[in-house]
Motif scaffolding. Structure first.
Motif, PDB file in Angstrom:
ATOM      1  N   ASN A 132       0.857  -1.218   0.021  1.00 42.92           N
ATOM      2  CA  ASN A 132      -0.073  -0.154  -0.006  1.00 42.92           C
ATOM      3  C   ASN A 132       0.910   1.232  -0.028  1.00 42.92           C
ATOM      4  N   LYS A 133       1.999   1.222   0.147  1.00 39.87           N
ATOM      5  CA  LYS A 133       3.109   2.283   0.040  1.00 39.87           C
ATOM      6  C   LYS A 133       2.789   3.017  -1.269  1.00 39.87           C
ATOM      7  N   GLY A 134       2.645   4.426  -1.126  1.00 41.90           N
ATOM      8  CA  GLY A 134       2.406   5.345  -2.096  1.00 41.90           C
ATOM      9  C   GLY A 134       0.999   4.990  -2.907  1.00 41.90           C
ATOM     10  N   GLN A 135       0.137   4.154  -2.318  1.00 38.78           N
ATOM     11  CA  GLN A 135      -1.126   4.008  -3.090  1.00 38.78           C
ATOM     12  C   GLN A 135      -2.118   5.068  -2.596  1.00 38.78           C
ATOM     13  N   SER A 136      -3.177   5.727  -3.186  1.00 40.48           N
ATOM     14  CA  SER A 136      -4.129   6.343  -2.805  1.00 40.48           C
ATOM     15  C   SER A 136      -5.231   5.588  -2.237  1.00 40.48           C
ATOM     16  N   GLN A 137      -5.438   4.517  -2.534  1.00 38.00           N
ATOM     17  CA  GLN A 137      -6.476   3.414  -1.798  1.00 38.00           C
ATOM     18  C   GLN A 137      -6.089   2.248  -1.316  1.00 38.00           C
ATOM     19  N   PHE A 138      -6.359   1.893  -0.070  1.00 38.90           N
ATOM     20  CA  PHE A 138      -6.050   0.702   0.466  1.00 38.90           C
ATOM     21  C   PHE A 138      -6.471  -0.468  -0.134  1.00 38.90           C
ATOM     22  N   SER A 139      -5.595  -1.463  -0.410  1.00 42.97           N
ATOM     23  CA  SER A 139      -6.151  -2.611  -0.921  1.00 42.97           C
ATOM     24  C   SER A 139      -5.097  -3.891  -0.178  1.00 42.97           C
ATOM     25  N   ILE A 140      -5.548  -4.955  -0.495  1.00 38.71           N
ATOM     26  CA  ILE A 140      -4.975  -6.468   0.016  1.00 38.71           C
ATOM     27  C   ILE A 140      -4.237  -7.108  -1.006  1.00 38.71           C
ATOM     28  N   PRO A 141      -3.021  -7.605  -0.852  1.00 35.88           N
ATOM     29  CA  PRO A 141      -2.320  -8.349  -1.784  1.00 35.88           C
ATOM     30  C   PRO A 141      -3.130  -9.521  -2.194  1.00 35.88           C
ATOM     31  N   ASP A 142      -2.791 -10.164  -3.245  1.00 37.05           N
ATOM     32  CA  ASP A 142      -3.184 -11.448  -3.839  1.00 37.05           C
ATOM     33  C   ASP A 142      -2.741 -12.327  -2.788  1.00 37.05           C
ATOM     34  N   ASN A 143      -3.502 -13.355  -2.594  1.00 35.66           N
ATOM     35  CA  ASN A 143      -3.209 -14.465  -1.556  1.00 35.66           C
ATOM     36  C   ASN A 143      -2.679 -14.067  -0.231  1.00 35.66           C
ATOM     37  N   LEU A 205     -11.003 -11.891   8.016  1.00 39.63           N
ATOM     38  CA  LEU A 205     -10.618 -12.450   6.673  1.00 39.63           C
ATOM     39  C   LEU A 205      -9.314 -13.336   6.974  1.00 39.63           C
ATOM     40  N   TYR A 206      -8.317 -12.646   7.667  1.00 40.93           N
ATOM     41  CA  TYR A 206      -6.980 -13.344   7.883  1.00 40.93           C
ATOM     42  C   TYR A 206      -7.566 -14.740   8.721  1.00 40.93           C
ATOM     43  N   PHE A 207      -8.076 -14.681   9.692  1.00 39.86           N
ATOM     44  CA  PHE A 207      -8.229 -15.650  10.724  1.00 39.86           C
ATOM     45  C   PHE A 207      -9.227 -17.002   9.708  1.00 39.86           C
ATOM     46  N   LYS A 208     -10.029 -16.411   9.012  1.00 42.98           N
ATOM     47  CA  LYS A 208     -10.827 -17.359   8.281  1.00 42.98           C
ATOM     48  C   LYS A 208      -9.860 -18.301   7.281  1.00 42.98           C
ATOM     49  N   LYS A 209      -8.790 -17.587   6.959  1.00 38.77           N
ATOM     50  CA  LYS A 209      -8.097 -18.455   6.170  1.00 38.77           C
ATOM     51  C   LYS A 209      -7.245 -19.544   6.994  1.00 38.77           C
ATOM     52  N   MET A 210      -7.053 -19.150   8.453  1.00 37.99           N
ATOM     53  CA  MET A 210      -6.666 -20.201   9.199  1.00 37.99           C
ATOM     54  C   MET A 210      -7.704 -21.375   9.417  1.00 37.99           C
ATOM     55  N   GLY A 211      -9.067 -21.160   8.981  1.00 39.90           N
ATOM     56  CA  GLY A 211     -10.090 -22.066   9.254  1.00 39.90           C
ATOM     57  C   GLY A 211     -10.791 -21.778  10.491  1.00 39.90           C
ATOM     58  N   LEU A 212     -10.833 -20.606  10.900  1.00 36.23           N
ATOM     59  CA  LEU A 212     -11.358 -20.133  12.144  1.00 36.23           C
ATOM     60  C   LEU A 212     -12.726 -19.150  11.672  1.00 36.23           C
ATOM     61  N   GLN A 213     -13.653 -19.507  12.625  1.00 36.76           N
ATOM     62  CA  GLN A 213     -14.954 -18.452  12.139  1.00 36.76           C
ATOM     63  C   GLN A 213     -14.840 -17.676  13.590  1.00 36.76           C
ATOM     64  N   VAL A 214     -15.875 -16.534  13.707  1.00 36.60           N
ATOM     65  CA  VAL A 214     -15.804 -15.603  14.606  1.00 36.60           C
ATOM     66  C   VAL A 214     -17.200 -15.451  15.278  1.00 36.60           C
ATOM     67  N   ARG A 215     -17.370 -15.423  16.514  1.00 35.15           N
ATOM     68  CA  ARG A 215     -18.400 -14.904  17.408  1.00 35.15           C
ATOM     69  C   ARG A 215     -17.992 -13.871  18.354  1.00 35.15           C
ATOM     70  N   TYR A 216     -18.962 -12.995  18.968  1.00 34.14           N
ATOM     71  CA  TYR A 216     -18.622 -11.986  19.699  1.00 34.14           C
ATOM     72  C   TYR A 216     -19.572 -12.052  20.739  1.00 34.14           C
ATOM     73  N   PHE A 217     -18.894 -12.090  22.212  1.00 33.83           N
ATOM     74  CA  PHE A 217     -19.729 -12.368  23.562  1.00 33.83           C
ATOM     75  C   PHE A 217     -19.286 -11.319  24.380  1.00 33.83           C
TER      76      PHE A 217
END
Length: 324
Positions: A132-143, A205-217
Protein backbone atom coordinates in the motif's frame (compact mmCIF):
# COMPACT_ATOMS: atom_id res chain seq x y z
CA UNK A 1 5.98 -31.88 0.22
CA UNK A 2 3.91 -32.01 3.41
CA UNK A 3 6.27 -34.56 4.96
CA UNK A 4 9.06 -31.96 4.84
CA UNK A 5 7.24 -29.89 7.47
CA UNK A 6 7.90 -30.96 11.04
CA UNK A 7 6.24 -29.24 14.00
CA UNK A 8 7.81 -29.32 17.44
CA UNK A 9 5.91 -28.23 20.54
CA UNK A 10 7.51 -26.85 23.68
CA UNK A 11 5.81 -25.43 26.74
CA UNK A 12 6.83 -23.40 29.77
CA UNK A 13 4.84 -22.33 32.81
CA UNK A 14 3.67 -18.71 32.89
CA UNK A 15 4.00 -17.75 36.54
CA UNK A 16 5.55 -14.88 38.48
CA UNK A 17 9.03 -16.27 37.83
CA UNK A 18 8.57 -16.44 34.03
CA UNK A 19 11.23 -14.87 31.84
CA UNK A 20 10.79 -14.72 28.05
CA UNK A 21 13.08 -16.98 26.03
CA UNK A 22 15.17 -15.69 23.15
CA UNK A 23 12.71 -17.18 20.66
CA UNK A 24 9.62 -15.55 22.15
CA UNK A 25 8.10 -12.68 20.20
CA UNK A 26 8.77 -9.80 22.56
CA UNK A 27 5.59 -8.08 21.46
CA UNK A 28 3.68 -11.05 22.84
CA UNK A 29 1.37 -9.72 25.53
CA UNK A 30 2.65 -11.75 28.45
CA UNK A 31 6.28 -11.28 27.41
CA UNK A 32 5.79 -7.52 27.52
CA UNK A 33 4.61 -7.79 31.13
CA UNK A 34 7.54 -10.01 32.09
CA UNK A 35 10.29 -7.48 31.47
CA UNK A 36 11.55 -4.42 33.29
CA UNK A 37 11.71 -3.46 36.95
CA UNK A 38 8.08 -4.40 37.61
CA UNK A 39 8.14 -7.80 35.90
CA UNK A 40 7.43 -9.99 38.93
CA UNK A 41 4.76 -7.71 40.38
CA UNK A 42 3.18 -7.43 36.94
CA UNK A 43 2.90 -11.18 36.58
CA UNK A 44 1.77 -11.77 40.15
CA UNK A 45 -0.97 -9.14 39.87
CA UNK A 46 -2.13 -10.33 36.45
CA UNK A 47 -2.38 -13.94 37.61
CA UNK A 48 -4.34 -12.86 40.69
CA UNK A 49 -6.74 -10.91 38.49
CA UNK A 50 -7.26 -14.03 36.37
CA UNK A 51 -8.03 -16.16 39.45
CA UNK A 52 -10.46 -13.58 40.82
CA UNK A 53 -12.24 -13.31 37.50
CA UNK A 54 -12.47 -17.09 37.16
CA UNK A 55 -14.01 -17.53 40.63
CA UNK A 56 -16.49 -14.72 40.02
CA UNK A 57 -17.73 -16.50 36.87
CA UNK A 58 -17.59 -20.02 38.36
CA UNK A 59 -19.59 -18.97 41.40
CA UNK A 60 -21.66 -22.13 41.92
CA UNK A 61 -20.52 -24.26 44.90
CA UNK A 62 -17.92 -21.57 45.46
CA UNK A 63 -19.24 -19.43 48.37
CA UNK A 64 -15.90 -17.83 49.29
CA UNK A 65 -14.83 -17.23 45.70
CA UNK A 66 -11.56 -19.09 46.15
CA UNK A 67 -12.27 -22.61 44.91
CA UNK A 68 -10.29 -22.36 41.67
CA UNK A 69 -7.00 -21.08 40.35
CA UNK A 70 -5.77 -20.95 36.78
CA UNK A 71 -2.40 -22.24 35.62
CA UNK A 72 -1.04 -21.01 32.30
CA UNK A 73 1.39 -22.65 29.90
CA UNK A 74 3.09 -20.83 27.05
CA UNK A 75 3.02 -23.22 24.10
CA UNK A 76 5.66 -22.52 21.43
CA UNK A 77 5.54 -24.22 18.04
CA UNK A 78 8.67 -24.48 15.89
CA UNK A 79 8.55 -25.54 12.26
CA UNK A 80 11.33 -27.31 10.37
CA UNK A 81 10.74 -26.65 6.67
CA UNK A 82 13.49 -28.44 4.81
CA UNK A 83 14.30 -31.25 7.23
CA UNK A 84 17.59 -29.58 8.14
CA UNK A 85 16.90 -29.43 11.86
CA UNK A 86 16.90 -25.63 11.67
CA UNK A 87 13.56 -24.73 13.26
CA UNK A 88 11.75 -21.40 12.92
CA UNK A 89 9.44 -20.18 15.73
CA UNK A 90 6.10 -20.16 13.93
CA UNK A 91 3.31 -19.92 16.52
CA UNK A 92 2.94 -19.18 20.22
CA UNK A 93 -0.30 -19.63 22.18
CA UNK A 94 -1.45 -20.04 25.77
CA UNK A 95 -2.87 -23.17 27.35
CA UNK A 96 -5.10 -22.89 30.41
CA UNK A 97 -5.42 -25.45 33.18
CA UNK A 98 -7.76 -25.15 36.15
CA UNK A 99 -6.96 -26.30 39.68
CA UNK A 100 -10.02 -27.19 41.77
CA UNK A 101 -8.87 -26.78 45.38
CA UNK A 102 -12.04 -28.40 46.72
CA UNK A 103 -11.48 -31.72 44.92
CA UNK A 104 -7.71 -31.35 44.47
CA UNK A 105 -8.12 -32.01 40.76
CA UNK A 106 -6.33 -30.37 37.85
CA UNK A 107 -8.69 -29.80 34.94
CA UNK A 108 -7.43 -29.30 31.40
CA UNK A 109 -8.53 -26.01 29.90
CA UNK A 110 -8.33 -24.56 26.39
CA UNK A 111 -5.35 -24.10 24.10
CA UNK A 112 -5.21 -20.93 22.01
CA UNK A 113 -6.33 -17.87 23.96
CA UNK A 114 -3.53 -15.46 23.08
CA UNK A 115 -2.11 -15.90 19.56
CA UNK A 116 1.32 -14.82 18.34
CA UNK A 117 3.00 -15.40 15.02
CA UNK A 118 6.12 -13.98 13.39
CA UNK A 119 4.60 -14.75 9.99
CA UNK A 120 1.52 -12.70 10.81
CA UNK A 121 3.88 -9.86 11.76
CA UNK A 122 5.43 -10.18 8.31
CA UNK A 123 2.06 -10.19 6.56
CA UNK A 124 0.73 -7.09 8.33
CA UNK A 125 3.89 -5.07 9.06
CA UNK A 126 5.96 -5.79 5.94
CA UNK A 127 3.91 -7.24 3.09
CA UNK A 128 0.72 -5.20 3.60
CA UNK A 129 2.58 -1.94 4.21
CA UNK A 130 4.81 -2.41 1.17
CA UNK A 131 1.79 -3.22 -0.99
CA UNK A 132 0.00 0.00 0.00
CA UNK A 133 3.02 2.33 0.05
CA UNK A 134 2.36 5.31 -2.21
CA UNK A 135 -1.16 4.09 -3.07
CA UNK A 136 -4.14 6.40 -2.83
CA UNK A 137 -6.53 3.61 -1.87
CA UNK A 138 -5.97 0.75 0.57
CA UNK A 139 -5.99 -2.75 -0.91
CA UNK A 140 -4.99 -6.28 0.05
CA UNK A 141 -2.33 -8.25 -1.85
CA UNK A 142 -3.34 -11.35 -3.78
CA UNK A 143 -3.15 -14.48 -1.61
CA UNK A 144 -2.78 -12.35 1.55
CA UNK A 145 -2.67 -14.70 4.54
CA UNK A 146 -2.80 -17.86 2.45
CA UNK A 147 0.58 -19.24 3.55
CA UNK A 148 0.02 -18.44 7.20
CA UNK A 149 -3.46 -19.95 7.12
CA UNK A 150 -2.29 -23.16 5.50
CA UNK A 151 0.64 -23.51 7.91
CA UNK A 152 -1.76 -23.10 10.85
CA UNK A 153 -4.17 -25.70 9.49
CA UNK A 154 -1.26 -28.03 8.78
CA UNK A 155 -0.24 -27.69 12.41
CA UNK A 156 -3.76 -28.50 13.64
CA UNK A 157 -3.76 -31.63 11.46
CA UNK A 158 -0.29 -32.70 12.57
CA UNK A 159 0.52 -35.59 14.89
CA UNK A 160 2.24 -33.10 17.17
CA UNK A 161 -1.01 -31.23 17.80
CA UNK A 162 -3.17 -34.33 18.14
CA UNK A 163 -0.76 -35.92 20.62
CA UNK A 164 -0.72 -32.84 22.86
CA UNK A 165 -4.24 -31.40 22.74
CA UNK A 166 -7.66 -33.02 22.93
CA UNK A 167 -9.71 -30.18 21.49
CA UNK A 168 -9.33 -27.55 18.80
CA UNK A 169 -8.12 -24.09 19.85
CA UNK A 170 -10.08 -21.01 20.80
CA UNK A 171 -8.35 -17.66 20.26
CA UNK A 172 -9.73 -14.64 22.09
CA UNK A 173 -9.01 -11.13 20.80
CA UNK A 174 -10.09 -7.55 21.36
CA UNK A 175 -12.90 -6.07 19.31
CA UNK A 176 -12.02 -3.59 16.56
CA UNK A 177 -12.33 0.14 17.25
CA UNK A 178 -13.44 0.86 13.66
CA UNK A 179 -16.54 -1.32 13.71
CA UNK A 180 -19.92 -1.03 15.42
CA UNK A 181 -21.31 -4.01 17.33
CA UNK A 182 -25.03 -4.59 17.92
CA UNK A 183 -26.41 -6.58 20.84
CA UNK A 184 -28.57 -9.57 19.94
CA UNK A 185 -31.17 -11.46 21.96
CA UNK A 186 -28.90 -14.51 22.18
CA UNK A 187 -27.40 -15.07 25.62
CA UNK A 188 -25.16 -17.87 26.85
CA UNK A 189 -24.81 -18.60 30.61
CA UNK A 190 -21.00 -18.37 30.48
CA UNK A 191 -20.11 -16.45 27.32
CA UNK A 192 -22.79 -13.86 28.01
CA UNK A 193 -24.65 -11.66 25.51
CA UNK A 194 -23.84 -12.06 21.83
CA UNK A 195 -23.02 -9.05 19.66
CA UNK A 196 -22.79 -8.87 15.88
CA UNK A 197 -20.54 -6.48 13.94
CA UNK A 198 -21.83 -4.17 11.24
CA UNK A 199 -19.18 -5.42 8.78
CA UNK A 200 -16.35 -7.91 8.45
CA UNK A 201 -12.72 -6.95 9.00
CA UNK A 202 -9.27 -7.78 7.68
CA UNK A 203 -8.60 -9.68 10.91
CA UNK A 204 -11.70 -11.82 10.33
CA UNK A 205 -10.56 -12.53 6.78
CA UNK A 206 -7.08 -13.44 7.97
CA UNK A 207 -8.34 -15.85 10.63
CA UNK A 208 -10.86 -17.32 8.20
CA UNK A 209 -7.90 -18.44 6.09
CA UNK A 210 -6.67 -20.23 9.22
CA UNK A 211 -9.95 -22.15 9.20
CA UNK A 212 -11.46 -20.15 12.08
CA UNK A 213 -14.85 -18.51 12.37
CA UNK A 214 -15.68 -15.77 14.89
CA UNK A 215 -18.46 -14.83 17.30
CA UNK A 216 -18.60 -11.89 19.68
CA UNK A 217 -19.81 -12.21 23.27
CA UNK A 218 -19.79 -9.92 26.29
CA UNK A 219 -19.38 -12.22 29.33
CA UNK A 220 -20.93 -11.49 32.73
CA UNK A 221 -18.98 -8.88 34.74
CA UNK A 222 -17.48 -7.52 31.49
CA UNK A 223 -18.02 -4.12 29.91
CA UNK A 224 -17.26 -4.93 26.26
CA UNK A 225 -17.56 -7.93 23.95
CA UNK A 226 -14.61 -10.19 23.15
CA UNK A 227 -13.91 -11.82 19.79
CA UNK A 228 -13.79 -15.62 19.99
CA UNK A 229 -12.16 -17.38 17.03
CA UNK A 230 -12.80 -21.11 16.86
CA UNK A 231 -13.52 -24.25 14.83
CA UNK A 232 -16.65 -26.33 15.29
CA UNK A 233 -19.29 -25.26 17.82
CA UNK A 234 -18.08 -22.72 20.37
CA UNK A 235 -21.15 -22.99 22.57
CA UNK A 236 -21.28 -26.79 22.79
CA UNK A 237 -17.80 -28.19 22.20
CA UNK A 238 -16.36 -26.85 25.46
CA UNK A 239 -17.34 -27.16 29.11
CA UNK A 240 -18.27 -24.18 31.27
CA UNK A 241 -14.96 -24.31 33.15
CA UNK A 242 -13.02 -24.49 29.88
CA UNK A 243 -14.78 -21.40 28.55
CA UNK A 244 -14.37 -19.55 31.84
CA UNK A 245 -10.63 -20.25 31.79
CA UNK A 246 -10.35 -18.44 28.45
CA UNK A 247 -12.67 -15.59 29.43
CA UNK A 248 -10.88 -14.91 32.71
CA UNK A 249 -7.42 -15.12 31.14
CA UNK A 250 -8.00 -13.01 28.05
CA UNK A 251 -10.47 -10.65 29.74
CA UNK A 252 -7.75 -9.85 32.26
CA UNK A 253 -5.11 -9.29 29.60
CA UNK A 254 -7.46 -6.99 27.69
CA UNK A 255 -8.09 -4.92 30.81
CA UNK A 256 -4.33 -4.40 30.95
CA UNK A 257 -3.71 -3.84 27.22
CA UNK A 258 -6.93 -2.08 26.24
CA UNK A 259 -8.22 -0.37 29.43
CA UNK A 260 -10.09 2.24 27.37
CA UNK A 261 -12.33 -0.58 26.12
CA UNK A 262 -12.20 -3.39 28.69
CA UNK A 263 -11.70 -1.42 31.88
CA UNK A 264 -14.14 1.33 30.92
CA UNK A 265 -16.42 2.66 33.65
CA UNK A 266 -19.53 2.18 31.50
CA UNK A 267 -20.61 -1.07 29.87
CA UNK A 268 -21.36 -1.48 26.16
CA UNK A 269 -24.93 -0.68 25.19
CA UNK A 270 -27.19 -2.06 22.48
CA UNK A 271 -25.08 -0.38 19.81
CA UNK A 272 -21.40 -0.24 20.68
CA UNK A 273 -18.33 1.20 18.98
CA UNK A 274 -15.07 0.65 20.91
CA UNK A 275 -13.05 3.80 21.49
CA UNK A 276 -9.32 3.70 22.25
CA UNK A 277 -9.51 7.41 23.13
CA UNK A 278 -12.12 6.86 25.82
CA UNK A 279 -11.02 8.80 28.92
CA UNK A 280 -13.66 7.29 31.22
CA UNK A 281 -11.72 4.20 32.20
CA UNK A 282 -9.63 2.85 35.05
CA UNK A 283 -6.04 1.65 34.92
CA UNK A 284 -4.81 -1.58 36.46
CA UNK A 285 -1.76 -1.66 38.73
CA UNK A 286 0.21 -3.35 35.96
CA UNK A 287 2.82 -1.70 33.75
CA UNK A 288 2.41 -2.29 30.03
CA UNK A 289 4.46 -0.69 27.25
CA UNK A 290 2.01 -0.27 24.38
CA UNK A 291 4.32 1.97 22.32
CA UNK A 292 7.11 -0.61 22.41
CA UNK A 293 4.75 -3.33 21.26
CA UNK A 294 3.71 -1.33 18.21
CA UNK A 295 7.29 -0.46 17.27
CA UNK A 296 8.59 -4.00 17.58
CA UNK A 297 5.90 -5.43 15.31
CA UNK A 298 7.78 -4.07 12.29
CA UNK A 299 11.10 -5.44 13.52
CA UNK A 300 9.67 -8.90 14.05
CA UNK A 301 8.00 -8.88 10.64
CA UNK A 302 11.39 -8.15 9.06
CA UNK A 303 12.91 -10.97 11.14
CA UNK A 304 10.39 -13.40 9.63
CA UNK A 305 11.14 -12.11 6.15
CA UNK A 306 14.89 -12.52 6.61
CA UNK A 307 14.93 -15.90 8.36
CA UNK A 308 11.85 -17.65 6.97
CA UNK A 309 10.08 -16.10 3.98
CA UNK A 310 13.09 -15.34 1.77
CA UNK A 311 15.30 -18.39 2.54
CA UNK A 312 12.44 -20.85 1.93
CA UNK A 313 10.44 -18.86 -0.61
CA UNK A 314 10.48 -21.47 -3.38
CA UNK A 315 9.70 -24.37 -1.06
CA UNK A 316 6.92 -22.42 0.66
CA UNK A 317 5.32 -21.37 -2.62
CA UNK A 318 5.35 -24.93 -3.95
CA UNK A 319 3.96 -26.33 -0.73
CA UNK A 320 1.25 -23.66 -0.47
CA UNK A 321 0.16 -24.26 -4.07
CA UNK A 322 -0.19 -28.01 -3.47
CA UNK A 323 -1.73 -27.87 0.04
CA UNK A 324 -5.37 -28.91 -0.03
Amino acid sequence: MNNDFTFTIKSICLDEDYRPSDNTRITTNFANLARGNHRQANLRNALKMIDNSFNALAHWDNPKGDRYSVELEIVSVDIDIAGTGQAFPSIEVLKTNVVDHKTNKRIEGIVGNNFSSYIRDYDFSVLLQAHNKGQSQFSIPDNFGDLHGKLFQSFLNSDAYKQNFKKTPVICLSVSDNKTYHRTENQHPVLGVEYQPNESSLTELYFKKMGLQVRYFMPPNSVAPLAFYFLGDLLNDYTSLELISTISTMGTFQKIYRPEIYNANAAAGKSYQPNLKNQDHSLTQIVYDREERSRLGNEQGKFAEEHFIKPYQTVLEQWSASYA
